[in-house]
Structures are given as C-alpha cells and as structure tokens.
Write a protein that holds these residues in place. Structure first.
Motif, PDB file in Angstrom:
ATOM      1  N   LEU A   7      42.596  35.982  32.470  1.00 16.35           N
ATOM      2  CA  LEU A   7      43.417  36.115  33.672  1.00 16.35           C
ATOM      3  C   LEU A   7      42.759  37.101  34.614  1.00 16.35           C
ATOM      4  O   LEU A   7      42.249  38.135  34.181  1.00 16.35           O
ATOM      5  CB  LEU A   7      44.819  36.617  33.342  1.00 16.35           C
ATOM      6  CG  LEU A   7      45.632  36.820  34.646  1.00 16.35           C
ATOM      7  CD1 LEU A   7      46.987  36.171  34.570  1.00 16.35           C
ATOM      8  CD2 LEU A   7      45.736  38.273  35.056  1.00 16.35           C
ATOM      9  N   SER A   8      42.743  36.745  35.874  1.00 15.01           N
ATOM     10  CA  SER A   8      42.322  37.731  36.860  1.00 15.01           C
ATOM     11  C   SER A   8      42.993  37.430  38.195  1.00 15.01           C
ATOM     12  O   SER A   8      43.634  36.389  38.351  1.00 15.01           O
ATOM     13  CB  SER A   8      40.797  37.761  37.021  1.00 15.01           C
ATOM     14  OG  SER A   8      40.430  38.955  37.683  1.00 15.01           O
ATOM     15  N   GLY A   9      42.850  38.345  39.097  1.00 13.35           N
ATOM     16  CA  GLY A   9      43.492  38.133  40.387  1.00 13.35           C
ATOM     17  C   GLY A   9      42.831  38.938  41.477  1.00 13.35           C
ATOM     18  O   GLY A   9      42.060  39.865  41.202  1.00 13.35           O
ATOM     19  N   GLN A  11      43.900  40.660  45.330  1.00 15.28           N
ATOM     20  CA  GLN A  11      45.008  40.955  46.235  1.00 15.28           C
ATOM     21  C   GLN A  11      44.911  40.128  47.509  1.00 15.28           C
ATOM     22  O   GLN A  11      43.813  39.813  47.959  1.00 15.28           O
ATOM     23  CB  GLN A  11      44.935  42.415  46.647  1.00 15.28           C
ATOM     24  CG  GLN A  11      45.586  43.325  45.667  1.00 15.28           C
ATOM     25  CD  GLN A  11      46.001  44.598  46.364  1.00 15.28           C
ATOM     26  OE1 GLN A  11      46.809  44.581  47.277  1.00 15.28           O
ATOM     27  NE2 GLN A  11      45.428  45.697  45.935  1.00 15.28           N
ATOM     28  N   MET A  40      45.120  34.318  39.851  1.00 14.60           N
ATOM     29  CA  MET A  40      46.261  34.410  40.757  1.00 14.60           C
ATOM     30  C   MET A  40      45.902  35.157  42.036  1.00 14.60           C
ATOM     31  O   MET A  40      44.893  35.852  42.109  1.00 14.60           O
ATOM     32  CB  MET A  40      47.419  35.076  40.058  1.00 14.60           C
ATOM     33  CG  MET A  40      47.036  36.414  39.472  1.00 14.60           C
ATOM     34  SD  MET A  40      48.486  37.308  38.980  1.00 14.60           S
ATOM     35  CE  MET A  40      47.944  38.921  39.449  1.00 14.60           C
ATOM     36  N   ALA A  42      47.360  38.048  44.073  1.00 21.85           N
ATOM     37  CA  ALA A  42      48.308  39.119  43.784  1.00 21.85           C
ATOM     38  C   ALA A  42      49.023  39.532  45.072  1.00 21.85           C
ATOM     39  O   ALA A  42      48.796  40.597  45.626  1.00 21.85           O
ATOM     40  CB  ALA A  42      47.595  40.295  43.131  1.00 21.85           C
ATOM     41  N   HIS A  45      51.331  42.675  44.763  1.00 20.50           N
ATOM     42  CA  HIS A  45      50.561  43.922  44.855  1.00 20.50           C
ATOM     43  C   HIS A  45      50.241  44.270  46.312  1.00 20.50           C
ATOM     44  O   HIS A  45      50.139  45.435  46.671  1.00 20.50           O
ATOM     45  CB  HIS A  45      49.260  43.819  44.055  1.00 20.50           C
ATOM     46  CG  HIS A  45      49.446  44.072  42.586  1.00 20.50           C
ATOM     47  ND1 HIS A  45      49.372  43.072  41.646  1.00 20.50           N
ATOM     48  CD2 HIS A  45      49.719  45.201  41.905  1.00 20.50           C
ATOM     49  CE1 HIS A  45      49.591  43.589  40.444  1.00 20.50           C
ATOM     50  NE2 HIS A  45      49.802  44.884  40.579  1.00 20.50           N
ATOM     51  N   TYR A 128      51.994  50.282  40.680  1.00 17.87           N
ATOM     52  CA  TYR A 128      51.051  49.162  40.826  1.00 17.87           C
ATOM     53  C   TYR A 128      50.409  48.752  39.494  1.00 17.87           C
ATOM     54  O   TYR A 128      50.374  47.569  39.137  1.00 17.87           O
ATOM     55  CB  TYR A 128      49.999  49.618  41.851  1.00 17.87           C
ATOM     56  CG  TYR A 128      48.897  48.688  42.223  1.00 17.87           C
ATOM     57  CD1 TYR A 128      48.830  48.141  43.507  1.00 17.87           C
ATOM     58  CD2 TYR A 128      47.860  48.398  41.341  1.00 17.87           C
ATOM     59  CE1 TYR A 128      47.781  47.320  43.875  1.00 17.87           C
ATOM     60  CE2 TYR A 128      46.819  47.578  41.708  1.00 17.87           C
ATOM     61  CZ  TYR A 128      46.780  47.039  42.972  1.00 17.87           C
ATOM     62  OH  TYR A 128      45.749  46.224  43.336  1.00 17.87           O
ATOM     63  N   MET A 132      50.416  45.107  37.294  1.00 20.45           N
ATOM     64  CA  MET A 132      49.146  44.495  36.877  1.00 20.45           C
ATOM     65  C   MET A 132      49.134  44.281  35.367  1.00 20.45           C
ATOM     66  O   MET A 132      48.654  43.255  34.879  1.00 20.45           O
ATOM     67  CB  MET A 132      47.982  45.391  37.327  1.00 20.45           C
ATOM     68  CG  MET A 132      46.628  44.824  37.002  1.00 20.45           C
ATOM     69  SD  MET A 132      45.344  45.609  37.992  1.00 20.45           S
ATOM     70  CE  MET A 132      43.921  45.304  36.930  1.00 20.45           C
ATOM     71  N   ASP A 135      51.076  41.210  34.752  1.00 19.30           N
ATOM     72  CA  ASP A 135      50.261  40.030  35.095  1.00 19.30           C
ATOM     73  C   ASP A 135      49.432  39.592  33.895  1.00 19.30           C
ATOM     74  O   ASP A 135      49.324  38.408  33.573  1.00 19.30           O
ATOM     75  CB  ASP A 135      49.256  40.350  36.214  1.00 19.30           C
ATOM     76  CG  ASP A 135      49.901  40.747  37.526  1.00 19.30           C
ATOM     77  OD1 ASP A 135      51.085  40.419  37.720  1.00 19.30           O
ATOM     78  OD2 ASP A 135      49.207  41.398  38.345  1.00 19.30           O
ATOM     79  N   VAL A 144      39.869  39.986  30.731  1.00 17.47           N
ATOM     80  CA  VAL A 144      40.248  40.195  32.122  1.00 17.47           C
ATOM     81  C   VAL A 144      39.014  40.616  32.902  1.00 17.47           C
ATOM     82  O   VAL A 144      38.587  41.767  32.824  1.00 17.47           O
ATOM     83  CB  VAL A 144      41.329  41.286  32.230  1.00 17.47           C
ATOM     84  CG1 VAL A 144      41.774  41.452  33.679  1.00 17.47           C
ATOM     85  CG2 VAL A 144      42.531  40.958  31.363  1.00 17.47           C
ATOM     86  N   VAL A 146      37.159  42.095  35.673  1.00 11.90           N
ATOM     87  CA  VAL A 146      37.524  42.986  36.783  1.00 11.90           C
ATOM     88  C   VAL A 146      36.305  43.764  37.248  1.00 11.90           C
ATOM     89  O   VAL A 146      35.312  43.876  36.525  1.00 11.90           O
ATOM     90  CB  VAL A 146      38.591  44.041  36.374  1.00 11.90           C
ATOM     91  CG1 VAL A 146      39.969  43.444  36.315  1.00 11.90           C
ATOM     92  CG2 VAL A 146      38.224  44.736  35.086  1.00 11.90           C
ATOM     93  N   GLN A 150      38.664  48.685  38.591  1.00 11.73           N
ATOM     94  CA  GLN A 150      39.947  48.284  38.002  1.00 11.73           C
ATOM     95  C   GLN A 150      40.025  48.570  36.509  1.00 11.73           C
ATOM     96  O   GLN A 150      41.034  48.287  35.860  1.00 11.73           O
ATOM     97  CB  GLN A 150      40.200  46.799  38.260  1.00 11.73           C
ATOM     98  CG  GLN A 150      40.397  46.455  39.724  1.00 11.73           C
ATOM     99  CD  GLN A 150      41.629  47.115  40.298  1.00 11.73           C
ATOM    100  OE1 GLN A 150      42.691  47.125  39.695  1.00 11.73           O
ATOM    101  NE2 GLN A 150      41.486  47.714  41.476  1.00 11.73           N
TER     102      GLN A 150
HETATM  103  N1  TRP Z   1      44.457  45.187  41.121  1.00 10.76           N
HETATM  104  C1  TRP Z   1      43.469  44.167  41.241  1.00 10.76           C
HETATM  105  C2  TRP Z   1      42.518  44.542  42.382  1.00 10.76           C
HETATM  106  O1  TRP Z   1      42.892  45.194  43.299  1.00 10.76           O
HETATM  107  C3  TRP Z   1      44.077  42.828  41.514  1.00 10.76           C
HETATM  108  C4  TRP Z   1      44.913  42.407  40.379  1.00 10.76           C
HETATM  109  C5  TRP Z   1      46.281  42.317  40.347  1.00 10.76           C
HETATM  110  C6  TRP Z   1      44.438  42.003  39.095  1.00 10.76           C
HETATM  111  N2  TRP Z   1      46.676  41.904  39.130  1.00 10.76           N
HETATM  112  C7  TRP Z   1      45.595  41.697  38.346  1.00 10.76           C
HETATM  113  C8  TRP Z   1      43.165  41.892  38.532  1.00 10.76           C
HETATM  114  C9  TRP Z   1      45.490  41.308  37.004  1.00 10.76           C
HETATM  115  C10 TRP Z   1      43.072  41.509  37.202  1.00 10.76           C
HETATM  116  C11 TRP Z   1      44.223  41.216  36.457  1.00 10.76           C
HETATM  117  O2  TRP Z   1      41.397  44.120  42.347  1.00 10.76           O
END
Ligand code: TRP
Length: 330
Positions: A7-9, A11, A40, A42, A45, A128, A132, A135, A144, A146, A150
């Motif tokens: 999983l990753s995301g 913003q 996803m 985010a 966030h 925050y 996360m 998530d 994950v 990142v 992160q």
């Molecule tokens: N905080 C991450 C960023 O700013 C974005 C993010 C939100 C994220 N939820 C996550 C990354 C879950 C990995 C997993 O880059």
C-alpha cells in the motif's frame, strides 16, 4: 501462496513532480506484477493544510490520471481515493486512542510543517501519522514503498500495530518500509540539497509532470551546478550536477560511469540540455496519455469507484476484526 500486499499513497496537495514520478510511481509500476497493490490518493491528509476546494478535487483526479498514465494498470492495481473508503477515518479515530502525544510530538514532519504553517497548527497535522497508520494497517500491508522522509511515520505505524497486537492478540500485519534500491531521490534544481517538492516556492526548483517541453528545457538550463565544469557523480561536493546525473540516469537507465564518460569533454550547457531532452522524451508518452485520461471523466470515475469497492472489501474486514476485539458493537 498469496501475493504480498503493498500500500502506498500520495497526498492530493499540489501538482505532481518529476520527483514523485522517478522516486515513487515509476517503481510502483515495476512492482505491479509481483504484489497485490493498493495505491491511494491521500485527500484526507491534504486537509491538514488549507486548500481551495476546486483545486483539491482537481488534484485528486489528476493524480489518478497520472498513476494510470505512468503505467499502473487499473485492472491489476487498486487505485482509490482515501476518503471514499470510510474505514480509514474510522480506524484513524480508533488508533488515535492507542497513540501517545509524546510519540507524535517527536515527528520531524510535524515540527517542520508547524514551523511552515505557524498560523494553522491544527490537530489533524498532529495526528497525521495516525491516519497514515490506519491507511496501512487496514490492508494488512506487508510492504509500504515510501520516501525517506516518510520512514518515521512508518515506524510509528509499526509501533501502533505492535502495541495493539500485544493487547488484543495478532490483529495487524506489521508493515515494512520499503525504499526501492532502484528508486532515486530527486532533489530540487535550484536547491539540490533538499528534495524536489511540489510545494516549493521557487517554481524553477521543480519539474512538474504537466510542464511543457519548453518549460522543462528552461528549468534545466537554469539548474544550479558548480564552477568546476566537470560531470562527475559526487553528491556531497557536487549536489547540483549529481542530481542532474541521477535524473538522467533514471530516464535513460545509464550508469553514472557511462554518464561521466558521455559528458567527459562537454560543458554543463550541453549536459543540461541533454538531461532536459531525456526528461522530455520520458514524459512525452505519459503526458499524452494523461491528457487523454483527464478528458475522459467517465473512465476516471470507473477506475476510482472500482478501486474503492475493492479496497473496502479488505478494509471493512480488518475494521470489523478491530471492533470485535475492542468491544465496539458492529
Ligand atoms: N504521508 C505520505 C506522504 O506525504 C502520503 C501517505 C498517506 C502515505 N498515507 C500513506 C504513504 C500510507 C504511504 C502509506 O508522502
């Protein structure tokens, strides 16, 4: 054996940059074969800073379009909008009650952002990392991917998961942070000692994925280098040139030695133009596809609706388990 879960995301604040692409999305594309992937946007966030509502909506859709244009196959990956899977907010609340003020106060990003937005140090900014964690833990993610910035948030997600498991028995998979070996940390073009950021105030510092070729060329021409006129990979002493080499290497798959050789007798002017050319070439098909997707809102909607539907299956299962364990009637 079932596939490991990723999983990753990203913003939904601001436009995506070359750094987001080379440092993150391009690697995700390489992982889609091997893993079951959840990616996803985010957007919850994003609320930790003030956004223009229209812009937030547009950015959310643009990121989905970029994901797909960059090669994430929506059939194989679950691409979704965080807010459309309500379990995130719900588990986020629950996990808030298993997270200590002290550990959140230590977060570097909270300290940085508080300094930057001194007029809006809201509670969401503080919690925050808990959202996360939700998530990540909802999907029982093993890995994950990142950026280095992160990793601290990932650590806290692991701590929360371990704490919960200790009290209630095995509930969450403990996620591993993953910084891909091949992924590159792209720095700013004007300040090559800090990460290329979509929120940079100097627009020449950043290549946006939407930038037209002439703008990309202009920004690279203005990139900060040094006075040696030698193309050599030395991140400590030559951060500007090394960053340009990193970008060139990511776009062309050439090694640093090959690049040093290629520009042995060439000045920075020619080198910068070649880097710009490589970036333009790499982005061209993505930009084309991106525009097509953005012009097809029905297609976009189909992607994120299906993504959320799939994501919800796993997320609701995890949330129900959590509720059972803590005594919340389902
Ligand atoms: N905080 C991450 C960023 O700013 C974005 C993010 C939100 C994220 N939820 C996550 C990354 C879950 C990995 C997993 O880059």
């Amino acid at each position: 054996m079932s596939k490991k879960i990723i999983l990753s995301g990203i913003q939904a604040t601001g436009k995506l940059t070359l750094g987001n692409y080379l440092g993150a999305i391009d690697n995700w594309v390489k992982m889609q074969e091997e893993y079951e992937c959840y990616y996803m946007i985010a957007n919850l966030h994003s609320l930790t800073v003030r956004n223009d509502p229209e812009t937030l909506k547009n950015n959310t859709l643009k990121i989905i379009a970029i994901y797909v244009a960059a090669g994430l196959d929506p059939e194989r990956n679950n691409i979704f909008i965080q807010s459309q899977v309500k379990e995130h907010a719900e588990l986020g609340w629950i996990l808030n009650c298993y997270t200590y003020m002290g550990e959140l106060s230590r977060m570097t990003q909270f300290k940085d952002k508080s300094a930057k937005h001194a007029d809006n140090i809201n509670a969401g900014l503080f919690t925050y990392p808990v959202l996360m964690a939700a998530d990540i833990l909802l999907y029982q993610a093993n890995l994950v991917p990142v950026g280095a910035d992160q990793m601290q948030h990932l650590e806290i997600a692991r701590d929360i998961a371990e704490r919960f498991n200790k009290i209630y028995g095995e509930t969450f998979v403990i996620p591993e942070g993953y910084i891909a070996k091949t992924s590159s940390r792209i720095m700013g073009l004007q300040d090559p000692t800090s990460k290329m950021s979509k929120s940079a105030t100097n627009l020449n510092d950043v290549i946006f994925l939407e930038d037209e070729p002439d703008i990309i060329l202009r920004k690279f021409k203005k990139a900060v280098t040094d006075s040696e006129n030698i193309v050599k990979f030395e991140p400590e002493n030559k951060p500007g040139v090394s960053n340009l080499m990193q970008i060139y290497s990511s776009c062309t798959s050439k090694t640093m030695e090959e690049i040093e050789k290629e520009f042995e007798n060439s000045g920075y002017g020619n080198f910068k133009a070649k880097v710009a050319e490589a970036v333009i070439e790499k982005l061209e098909p993505i930009q084309k596809k991106y525009k097509e997707i953005l012009n097809n809102p029905e297609y976009l909607e189909k992607i994120y609706k299906k993504g959320a539907e799939n994501a919800r299956k796993l997320a609701s299962k995890t949330l129900d388990t959590v509720k059972e364990k803590i005594g919340i009637i389902i």
